[in-house]
Design a protein around this motif. Sequence first.
Motif, PDB file in Angstrom:
ATOM      1  N   VAL A   1       0.862  -1.178   0.000  1.00 24.13           N
ATOM      2  CA  VAL A   1       0.000   0.000   0.000  1.00 24.13           C
ATOM      3  C   VAL A   1       0.901   1.232   0.000  1.00 24.13           C
ATOM      4  O   VAL A   1       1.722   1.415   0.892  1.00 24.13           O
ATOM      5  CB  VAL A   1      -0.932   0.034   1.235  1.00 24.13           C
ATOM      6  N   ASP A   2       0.775   2.067  -1.023  1.00 23.42           N
ATOM      7  CA  ASP A   2       1.655   3.227  -1.156  1.00 23.42           C
ATOM      8  C   ASP A   2       0.810   4.483  -1.395  1.00 23.42           C
ATOM      9  O   ASP A   2       0.109   4.584  -2.399  1.00 23.42           O
ATOM     10  CB  ASP A   2       2.628   3.020  -2.317  1.00 23.42           C
ATOM     11  N   HIS A   3       0.865   5.425  -0.460  1.00 22.46           N
ATOM     12  CA  HIS A   3       0.145   6.696  -0.592  1.00 22.46           C
ATOM     13  C   HIS A   3       1.073   7.700  -1.278  1.00 22.46           C
ATOM     14  O   HIS A   3       2.169   7.974  -0.789  1.00 22.46           O
ATOM     15  CB  HIS A   3      -0.267   7.210   0.790  1.00 22.46           C
TER      16      HIS A   3
ATOM     17  N   GLU B   1      -7.608  10.347  -4.342  1.00 20.51           N
ATOM     18  CA  GLU B   1      -8.257  11.057  -3.236  1.00 20.51           C
ATOM     19  C   GLU B   1      -8.569  12.507  -3.598  1.00 20.51           C
ATOM     20  O   GLU B   1      -9.598  13.054  -3.205  1.00 20.51           O
ATOM     21  CB  GLU B   1      -7.378  11.023  -1.981  1.00 20.51           C
TER      22      GLU B   1
ATOM     23  N   THR C   1      -3.707   6.623  -3.795  1.00 20.09           N
ATOM     24  CA  THR C   1      -3.184   5.430  -3.133  1.00 20.09           C
ATOM     25  C   THR C   1      -3.085   4.315  -4.160  1.00 20.09           C
ATOM     26  O   THR C   1      -4.050   4.025  -4.870  1.00 20.09           O
ATOM     27  CB  THR C   1      -4.087   4.991  -1.966  1.00 20.09           C
TER      28      THR C   1
ATOM     29  N   ILE D   1      -9.708   3.397   2.197  1.00 15.66           N
ATOM     30  CA  ILE D   1      -8.386   3.913   1.841  1.00 15.66           C
ATOM     31  C   ILE D   1      -7.757   4.639   3.020  1.00 15.66           C
ATOM     32  O   ILE D   1      -6.550   4.493   3.298  1.00 15.66           O
ATOM     33  CB  ILE D   1      -8.484   4.858   0.621  1.00 15.66           C
ATOM     34  N   GLU D   2      -8.553   5.402   3.753  1.00 13.26           N
ATOM     35  CA  GLU D   2      -8.031   6.125   4.924  1.00 13.26           C
ATOM     36  C   GLU D   2      -7.513   5.154   5.975  1.00 13.26           C
ATOM     37  O   GLU D   2      -6.444   5.369   6.551  1.00 13.26           O
ATOM     38  CB  GLU D   2      -9.145   6.992   5.508  1.00 13.26           C
TER      39      GLU D   2
ATOM     40  N   ASN E   1      -4.185   3.638   4.765  1.00 13.40           N
ATOM     41  CA  ASN E   1      -3.053   4.554   4.850  1.00 13.40           C
ATOM     42  C   ASN E   1      -2.617   4.828   6.291  1.00 13.40           C
ATOM     43  O   ASN E   1      -1.490   5.264   6.527  1.00 13.40           O
ATOM     44  CB  ASN E   1      -3.391   5.874   4.153  1.00 13.40           C
ATOM     45  N   SER E   2      -3.503   4.570   7.248  1.00 15.56           N
ATOM     46  CA  SER E   2      -3.154   4.840   8.649  1.00 15.56           C
ATOM     47  C   SER E   2      -2.818   3.574   9.421  1.00 15.56           C
ATOM     48  O   SER E   2      -2.479   3.643  10.606  1.00 15.56           O
ATOM     49  CB  SER E   2      -4.319   5.567   9.343  1.00 15.56           C
TER      50      SER E   2
END
Length: 281
Positions: free
Chosen positions: A20-22, A43, A84, A128-129, A132-133
Amino acid sequence: MKADFLPKALDGIGTRKYVVDHQTKRTQTRMHWHDCIEIVHVECGHMRIFFNNNWHEMSEGDMVFVPPQRIHFMICDNDETAKTVIGISKRLICDEDTEEESILLPFETDMIDDHCFFKDNGEIAPIIERLNSAEDTYIGRILVQSEILKIYAYIYNEWMKEGLSFIDKVSDSTVFNVVHILENEYMSAPSAYEMAQRLNISYSNMAKTISAKLGTSYNSLLNSIRMENAKKMLLSTDKNITEIGLDCGFCDSSYFIKLFRKNVGVTPSKYRTYSNGDNFT
């Protein structure tokens, strides 16, 4: 001539189940493909992706699903876009190269290429949030896998709403076996009758199953697989057009060129010299 087949975001997937790469920077990849599945969610801002021989504009709330082995590349030429990129290995669902992979068949058939773009209805952004967290801990990794499977479910449900026949559950292993054999033996593939004998089923039943599940014929499926491999050879080797045609199972180079142009829109030579950002003309 060599191409960078794996963008930096997915370089580290290796034997892992996912990456997973933001990204919040300008990016431009070269034409490439992966063994893994790729999902891109925007996003904010906008970007372009070249996929299935066409350019597609993407903006806030747009998502694209890129199946394994599909040639594509992306251009994001501004600093205002946040996206993302998720790389997903088959190992996320099944660890062995067995017929259990038939579960993934709807996500890998060529028939979905026109149904890979989605608009977030409000379900994807929270996923997605959370992705990413997520923390890189044992529990965090389990949570990430759970969230990625929710995206799979979302995509599957969207296909069901469209009434796409090829996502029906495969009741036997026929389609999986045919696709698996052709992907590995496309250079000297068996004829349709030989394939049916090899699978110990009747030719008519095999043809009906392929048509019902994939919406195509045996020969069209074989040519599609050969075309994808030809495109990859054009990008990754210095072989001439005749050699590539022969390596893909075509005995007649003129027929290969004619079929390539019909399927891709340009000749093999023009495809090879295709430059990033230009259209096929």
